[in-house]
Design a protein around this motif. Structure first.
Motif, PDB file in Angstrom:
ATOM      1  N   ALA A  73      11.792  15.658  14.343  1.00  0.00           N
ATOM      2  CA  ALA A  73      11.003  14.872  13.392  1.00  0.00           C
ATOM      3  C   ALA A  73       9.758  14.291  14.045  1.00  0.00           C
ATOM      4  N   HIS A  74       8.660  14.333  13.297  1.00  0.00           N
ATOM      5  CA  HIS A  74       7.436  13.638  13.668  1.00  0.00           C
ATOM      6  C   HIS A  74       7.413  12.309  12.913  1.00  0.00           C
ATOM      7  N   PHE A  75       7.272  11.225  13.619  1.00  0.00           N
ATOM      8  CA  PHE A  75       7.291   9.900  12.996  1.00  0.00           C
ATOM      9  C   PHE A  75       5.859   9.397  12.827  1.00  0.00           C
ATOM     10  N   GLU A  76       5.532   9.017  11.602  1.00  0.00           N
ATOM     11  CA  GLU A  76       4.211   8.460  11.314  1.00  0.00           C
ATOM     12  C   GLU A  76       4.372   7.099  10.660  1.00  0.00           C
ATOM     13  N   SER A  77       3.619   6.130  11.151  1.00  0.00           N
ATOM     14  CA  SER A  77       3.592   4.793  10.555  1.00  0.00           C
ATOM     15  C   SER A  77       2.154   4.440  10.245  1.00  0.00           C
ATOM     16  N   LEU A  78       1.895   4.133   8.990  1.00  0.00           N
ATOM     17  CA  LEU A  78       0.547   3.794   8.547  1.00  0.00           C
ATOM     18  C   LEU A  78       0.531   2.324   8.151  1.00  0.00           C
ATOM     19  N   SER A  79      -0.350   1.559   8.752  1.00  0.00           N
ATOM     20  CA  SER A  79      -0.415   0.118   8.488  1.00  0.00           C
ATOM     21  C   SER A  79      -1.733  -0.241   7.817  1.00  0.00           C
ATOM     22  N   ASP A  80      -1.641  -1.198   6.881  1.00  0.00           N
ATOM     23  CA  ASP A  80      -2.823  -1.743   6.200  1.00  0.00           C
ATOM     24  C   ASP A  80      -3.675  -0.643   5.583  1.00  0.00           C
ATOM     25  N   VAL A  91      -5.281  -3.420  -2.705  1.00  0.00           N
ATOM     26  CA  VAL A  91      -4.067  -3.885  -2.046  1.00  0.00           C
ATOM     27  C   VAL A  91      -3.887  -3.071  -0.768  1.00  0.00           C
ATOM     28  N   LYS A  92      -3.067  -3.587   0.126  1.00  0.00           N
ATOM     29  CA  LYS A  92      -2.814  -2.910   1.390  1.00  0.00           C
ATOM     30  C   LYS A  92      -1.343  -2.563   1.515  1.00  0.00           C
ATOM     31  N   LEU A  93      -1.096  -1.355   2.013  1.00  0.00           N
ATOM     32  CA  LEU A  93       0.268  -0.845   2.107  1.00  0.00           C
ATOM     33  C   LEU A  93       0.630  -0.544   3.556  1.00  0.00           C
ATOM     34  N   ASP A  94       1.896  -0.758   3.870  1.00  0.00           N
ATOM     35  CA  ASP A  94       2.482  -0.259   5.112  1.00  0.00           C
ATOM     36  C   ASP A  94       3.516   0.783   4.730  1.00  0.00           C
ATOM     37  N   ARG A 122      -2.042  12.875   9.335  1.00  0.00           N
ATOM     38  CA  ARG A 122      -2.155  11.432   9.096  1.00  0.00           C
ATOM     39  C   ARG A 122      -3.224  11.129   8.043  1.00  0.00           C
ATOM     40  N   THR A 123      -4.413  11.695   8.214  1.00  0.00           N
ATOM     41  CA  THR A 123      -5.504  11.429   7.267  1.00  0.00           C
ATOM     42  C   THR A 123      -5.188  12.001   5.881  1.00  0.00           C
ATOM     43  N   SER A 124      -4.516  13.136   5.833  1.00  0.00           N
ATOM     44  CA  SER A 124      -4.145  13.720   4.539  1.00  0.00           C
ATOM     45  C   SER A 124      -3.118  12.850   3.813  1.00  0.00           C
ATOM     46  N   ALA A 125      -2.197  12.260   4.575  1.00  0.00           N
ATOM     47  CA  ALA A 125      -1.213  11.358   3.965  1.00  0.00           C
ATOM     48  C   ALA A 125      -1.911  10.123   3.385  1.00  0.00           C
ATOM     49  N   ILE A 126      -2.889   9.587   4.106  1.00  0.00           N
ATOM     50  CA  ILE A 126      -3.640   8.432   3.592  1.00  0.00           C
ATOM     51  C   ILE A 126      -4.375   8.798   2.316  1.00  0.00           C
ATOM     52  N   ASP A 127      -4.979   9.990   2.294  1.00  0.00           N
ATOM     53  CA  ASP A 127      -5.665  10.444   1.083  1.00  0.00           C
ATOM     54  C   ASP A 127      -4.700  10.556  -0.095  1.00  0.00           C
ATOM     55  N   ALA A 128      -3.494  11.035   0.182  1.00  0.00           N
ATOM     56  CA  ALA A 128      -2.491  11.154  -0.879  1.00  0.00           C
ATOM     57  C   ALA A 128      -2.117   9.782  -1.434  1.00  0.00           C
ATOM     58  N   LEU A 129      -1.978   8.797  -0.547  1.00  0.00           N
ATOM     59  CA  LEU A 129      -1.654   7.436  -0.986  1.00  0.00           C
ATOM     60  C   LEU A 129      -2.789   6.863  -1.837  1.00  0.00           C
ATOM     61  N   LYS A 130      -4.024   7.067  -1.397  1.00  0.00           N
ATOM     62  CA  LYS A 130      -5.176   6.556  -2.140  1.00  0.00           C
ATOM     63  C   LYS A 130      -5.300   7.242  -3.503  1.00  0.00           C
ATOM     64  N   GLY A 131      -4.891   8.510  -3.569  1.00  0.00           N
ATOM     65  CA  GLY A 131      -4.981   9.227  -4.833  1.00  0.00           C
ATOM     66  C   GLY A 131      -3.906   8.833  -5.827  1.00  0.00           C
ATOM     67  N   TYR A 200      11.538  12.309   4.794  1.00  0.00           N
ATOM     68  CA  TYR A 200      11.873  10.907   4.511  1.00  0.00           C
ATOM     69  C   TYR A 200      10.577  10.115   4.336  1.00  0.00           C
ATOM     70  N   PHE A 201      10.692   9.040   3.554  1.00  0.00           N
ATOM     71  CA  PHE A 201       9.524   8.191   3.280  1.00  0.00           C
ATOM     72  C   PHE A 201      10.017   6.766   3.046  1.00  0.00           C
ATOM     73  N   GLN A 202       9.309   5.781   3.625  1.00  0.00           N
ATOM     74  CA  GLN A 202       9.680   4.378   3.442  1.00  0.00           C
ATOM     75  C   GLN A 202       8.419   3.571   3.096  1.00  0.00           C
ATOM     76  N   LEU A 203       8.499   2.842   2.020  1.00  0.00           N
ATOM     77  CA  LEU A 203       7.417   1.920   1.652  1.00  0.00           C
ATOM     78  C   LEU A 203       7.710   0.565   2.292  1.00  0.00           C
ATOM     79  N   GLY A 204       6.766   0.092   3.095  1.00  0.00           N
ATOM     80  CA  GLY A 204       6.948  -1.192   3.765  1.00  0.00           C
ATOM     81  C   GLY A 204       6.306  -2.325   2.984  1.00  0.00           C
TER      82      GLY A 204
END
Length: 333
Positions: A73-80, A91-94, A122-131, A200-204
């Motif tokens: 597994a590759h672990f990614e954590s995106l903050s703010d 709004v800001k998401l973790d 990482r950048t593609s995941a952020i784009d998906a969240l923003k979309g 897996y995905f977790q909303l902080g």
């Protein structure tokens, strides 16, 4: 001459054995259980992507080695991560998510990004969240977290993994989601995402602007106060109804009591009347019998007798006997 040839043969065989002893161990290369690998030629640096190797030892020759990729597994954590809601508030998401490389698409990933795919992921995941975020308003970010998390997970999963079914649908929960396209029919460039799958995905934390949060808390407070007022009004209605029921029962009890008293009084009156009638009837019959026995056969004698009898019932009347006076008339006549 023959002896010289034998020495040459022995020397060649010895050299061959020596080379075999030296080169054979160098021809083996290993891949760890948590790795995928392509065979790479040392002398030229070229990589053969025709076959993906997984954990084990392989005889590939002394001029070859393995170019490895992470199979675990590759672990990614995106903050703010700043996103906008449908009501245009930031709004800001973790968030955190775990993704895996697709073994069957590893050659395509290598061809496009070599080993430097993590930043793109990482950048593609952020784009998906923003979309996806603008599909929810600020209130839903606060109150409907479960639905929000599922939607963000789906957006990231489809952006990174595409909308194709996996070769093995039992690989993980969303390997073959409803409506996915058959793997063999998918286009490598446009329908397979970034050739990884998000398992897996977790909303902080969800950070809401303070003024919006204050308004939301105030709205919640007003809502609770309204509910409290409604409960108080309901309680007042119940009290009024209870008081009305109590008065109604008391009135019914009073009516029953008064009716019982009236019936008792009526019964007493009727009994008294019946008593008087019975007494008077008995008195009339007794007087009649008395008149007959005494021979009082005229009305004048009867009246005199009744007068005397009436006087005797008076407490203020006083009788004396005077033989000089005739008080009953000529009885013997």
């Amino acid at each position: 001459m023959a002896l010289g040839i034998e020495h040459v043969i022995i020397g060649v065989v010895g050299l061959g054995v020596l080379l075999l002893v030296i080169l054979l161990p160098m021809s083996f290369s290993g891949v760890e259980y948590y790795e995928f690998a392509f065979k790479r030629q040392k002398s030229t640096g070229s990589v053969n992507t025709d076959e993906v190797y997984s954990g084990g030892k392989y005889l590939i020759g002394p001029d070859f080695t393995f170019k490895t990729f992470k199979a675990s597994a590759h672990f990614e954590s995106l903050s703010d991560v700043s996103v906008f809601t449908s009501d245009k508030l930031e709004v800001k998401l973790d968030v955190s998510f775990q993704y895996f490389l697709k073994k069957e698409d590893l050659a395509i990933l290598h061809r496009n990004y070599d080993l430097y795919y993590e930043k793109v992921i990482r950048t593609s995941a952020i784009d998906a969240l923003k979309g996806e975020a603008p599909n929810f308003n600020t209130r839903e970010f606060i109150t409907n977290r479960k639905v929000l998390e599922a939607a963000l997970f789906k957006a990231v999963r489809e952006r990174l993994g595409g909308n194709c079914c996996a070769k093995d649908c039992s690989l993980y929960q969303f390997a073959c989601p409803p409506g996915c396209k058959e793997y063999a029919l998918c286009d490598d460039k446009t329908e397979k995402g970034l050739w990884v799958y998000v398992k897996y995905f977790q909303l902080g934390a969800v950070e809401i602007p303070s003024d919006v949060e204050d308004r939301f808390l105030k709205a919640l407070t007003l809502k609770e106060e309204a509910a409290r007022e409604e409960l108080l009004q309901d309680a007042q209605v119940v009290r009024k109804k209870t008081e009305a029921d109590v008065r109604n029962i008391q009135n019914q009890a009073l009516e029953i009591s008064q009716e019982a008293q009236a019936q008792a009084q009526m019964i007493a009156t009727v009994a008294a009347a019946n008593y008087t009638a019975t007494v008077e009837k008995a008195r009339s019959q007794g007087l009649k019998a008395l008149y007959n026995r005494l021979g009082l056969n005229t009305q004048e004698l009867k009246n005199s007798f009744d007068y005397l009898r009436t006087l005797r019932t008076l407490e203020t009347a006083h009788f004396t006997v005077d033989f000089q006076q005739k008080i009953v008339g000529n009885v013997g006549n």
